[in-house]
Design a protein around this motif. Structure first.
Motif, mmCIF file in Angstrom:
data_model
loop_
_atom_site.group_PDB
_atom_site.id
_atom_site.type_symbol
_atom_site.label_atom_id
_atom_site.label_comp_id
_atom_site.label_asym_id
_atom_site.label_seq_id
_atom_site.Cartn_x
_atom_site.Cartn_y
_atom_site.Cartn_z
ATOM 1 N N TYR A 63 0.827 -1.215 0.000
ATOM 2 C CA TYR A 63 0.000 0.000 0.000
ATOM 3 C C TYR A 63 0.860 1.263 0.000
ATOM 4 O O TYR A 63 1.797 1.399 0.776
ATOM 5 C CB TYR A 63 -0.911 -0.007 1.223
ATOM 6 N N GLN A 74 -8.029 0.379 -0.843
ATOM 7 C CA GLN A 74 -7.991 0.139 0.608
ATOM 8 C C GLN A 74 -9.203 0.702 1.338
ATOM 9 O O GLN A 74 -9.735 0.057 2.252
ATOM 10 C CB GLN A 74 -6.712 0.755 1.192
ATOM 11 N N GLU A 75 -9.646 1.881 0.976
ATOM 12 C CA GLU A 75 -10.672 2.562 1.765
ATOM 13 C C GLU A 75 -12.093 2.330 1.271
ATOM 14 O O GLU A 75 -13.038 2.478 2.038
ATOM 15 C CB GLU A 75 -10.383 4.070 1.794
ATOM 16 N N MET A 78 -12.068 -2.695 -0.845
ATOM 17 C CA MET A 78 -11.788 -3.877 -0.015
ATOM 18 C C MET A 78 -12.839 -4.092 1.074
ATOM 19 O O MET A 78 -13.345 -5.210 1.229
ATOM 20 C CB MET A 78 -10.382 -3.778 0.590
ATOM 21 N N PRO A 79 -13.202 -3.053 1.837
ATOM 22 C CA PRO A 79 -14.262 -3.269 2.837
ATOM 23 C C PRO A 79 -15.564 -3.722 2.195
ATOM 24 O O PRO A 79 -16.265 -4.570 2.749
ATOM 25 C CB PRO A 79 -14.414 -1.885 3.479
ATOM 26 N N ARG A 80 -15.866 -3.176 1.033
ATOM 27 C CA ARG A 80 -17.105 -3.547 0.331
ATOM 28 C C ARG A 80 -17.098 -5.027 -0.047
ATOM 29 O O ARG A 80 -18.095 -5.743 0.165
ATOM 30 C CB ARG A 80 -17.251 -2.681 -0.915
ATOM 31 N N THR A 207 -19.478 0.966 2.233
ATOM 32 C CA THR A 207 -19.014 0.243 3.419
ATOM 33 C C THR A 207 -17.611 0.688 3.803
ATOM 34 O O THR A 207 -16.751 0.893 2.938
ATOM 35 C CB THR A 207 -19.011 -1.275 3.156
ATOM 36 N N GLN A 208 -17.378 0.839 5.095
ATOM 37 C CA GLN A 208 -16.073 1.262 5.597
ATOM 38 C C GLN A 208 -15.494 0.199 6.524
ATOM 39 O O GLN A 208 -16.187 -0.742 6.930
ATOM 40 C CB GLN A 208 -16.217 2.596 6.338
ATOM 41 N N TRP A 209 -14.225 0.391 6.858
ATOM 42 C CA TRP A 209 -13.566 -0.577 7.747
ATOM 43 C C TRP A 209 -14.224 -0.613 9.120
ATOM 44 O O TRP A 209 -14.127 -1.613 9.831
ATOM 45 C CB TRP A 209 -12.082 -0.232 7.894
ATOM 46 N N GLN A 211 -17.421 -0.790 9.739
ATOM 47 C CA GLN A 211 -18.410 -1.865 9.688
ATOM 48 C C GLN A 211 -17.749 -3.236 9.752
ATOM 49 O O GLN A 211 -18.235 -4.142 10.433
ATOM 50 C CB GLN A 211 -19.259 -1.761 8.414
ATOM 51 N N VAL A 212 -16.649 -3.380 9.026
ATOM 52 C CA VAL A 212 -15.925 -4.658 9.046
ATOM 53 C C VAL A 212 -15.461 -4.967 10.470
ATOM 54 O O VAL A 212 -15.563 -6.105 10.944
ATOM 55 C CB VAL A 212 -14.721 -4.626 8.088
ATOM 56 N N LYS A 213 -14.987 -3.943 11.153
ATOM 57 C CA LYS A 213 -14.484 -4.106 12.520
ATOM 58 C C LYS A 213 -15.559 -4.643 13.460
ATOM 59 O O LYS A 213 -15.282 -5.499 14.315
ATOM 60 C CB LYS A 213 -13.977 -2.748 13.027
#
Length: 350
Positions: A63, A74-75, A78-80, A207-209, A211-213
């Motif tokens: 990155y 990355q922003e 990937m989260p999506r 979607t953002q990180w 939400q993944v978290k």
């Protein structure tokens, strides 16, 4: 129960286990996981700004925050892609457990009021608790999932002649329509319709990180608990009397299964909105491929559900670029005809 009856029940369970196809299931898990990862790579690559796969690889493993393409990877993408795979797995596993515990081939989170209950509570959160954190929204979504399922089973319990798969599906459709209408009314009256439009349409855009978290721990807990009760769900799918004859505590299994469904569906709706029919279609396809043993059905459903939603999300971006088609509309194209086919098939038994 007599010793002879217990032997018959044990034979029924062993016969059910024998119907599993471990070789086919293993191939589905391996090939499906590879296909899902490739689909996620394509999901990261495709969009308003197409990015070649080499740049995707560099953006993931090397990155460079000064490159715009790496920032997009990355922003945004990937989260999506990760959330699409998780939500698909959540809904498919939830549908499998619901169908196994209730012995109802029409059971799924979207049809049994679970999804609409979650959306209803999110509407209340937006209307009465503005500025709520994402964790708060997820909690409201869990409560709504339980509320929707509880109302459906309560309505179905009062039906004349007892519960049948079609009657339960009709109760779920009616309650879901009521909760959806109430959600729309709240959204319009309190002027949060624009905020709610995402949850109505369904999708993983934006979607953002964060939400993944929050969703990833739910994935670990929910899937671990689902696999823990997989053998018990197989026994329960034979029928209540058979399960009790084999010494199973059916009440405990149903409570644990319900917790899994509420956790996974609540998390899925909180991050992706109302995405229907994944939990209906995937379990049927999985049982057709791997047999009736839930120790294989659940992991295969998770993989195939994740793959389906990743591919559906790609389709949502490719059908009418640069605009996005709602993800719920993509899954409905497959799910509605399948539901009508099953309803017609089960309706012959009314």
């Amino acid at each position: 129960m007599s010793v002879g009856a217990q032997k018959i029940n044990k034979q029924e369970y062993e016969k059910q286990e024998a119907k599993g196809r471990p070789v086919v299931a293993s191939l589905i898990i391996i090939a499906g996981t590879i296909a899902m990862l490739l689909g996620m790579a394509a999901s990261v690559s495709l969009g308003a700004a197409d990015i070649d796969l080499k740049t995707v690889w560099d953006g993931v493993f090397h990155y460079n925050e000064e490159l715009t393409s790496h920032q997009i990877i990355q922003e945004l993408r990937m989260p999506r892609a990760i959330v699409a795979a998780l939500v698909g797995g959540f809904l498919a596993v939830s549908g499998s457990i619901m169908q196994g515990m209730t012995r109802n081939p029409l059971a799924s989170p979207s049809i049994m009021g679970v999804t609409d209950g979650s959306t209803f509570m999110i509407a209340i959160a937006f209307a009465f608790f503005p500025g709520m954190t994402y964790l708060g929204l997820m909690s409201f979504s869990f409560v709504g999932a339980g509320l929707g399922a509880g109302i459906v089973f309560l309505v179905g319990a009062f039906s004349k002649g007892g519960l049948s798969p079609v009657k339960l599906a009709l109760a779920g459709t009616a309650v879901g329509a009521l909760l959806s209408a109430l959600s729309s009314g709240i959204a319009i009256h309190y002027e949060v319709a624009q905020d709610m439009s995402f949850w109505y349409a369904g999708g993983v855009a934006g979607t953002q990180w964060l939400q993944v978290k929050f969703v990833f721990p739910v994935a670990i807990i929910g899937l671990a608990l689902a696999f823990f009760i997989a053998r018990s769900v197989t026994i329960l799918s034979l029928g209540e009397s058979v399960a009790k004859g084999l010494g199973q505590r059916t009440g405990t299994v149903k409570v644990l299964g319900t917790i899994v469904v509420l956790l996974m569906t609540g998390a899925a709706v909180s991050v992706a909105g109302s995405v229907g029919f994944v939990g209906l279609v995937v379990p049927h396809i999985t049982r057709f491929l791997v047999g009736l043993d839930y120790k294989w059905i659940l992991p295969c459903s998770a993989v195939l559900g994740g793959l389906l939603l990743v591919m559906a999300d790609i389709g949502a971006r490719m059908i009418n670029p640069p605009y996005e088609t709602p993800l719920g509309a993509i899954t409905a194209l497959v799910g509605v005809p399948f539901f009508l086919y099953l309803a017609r098939k089960e309706g012959r038994g009314l």
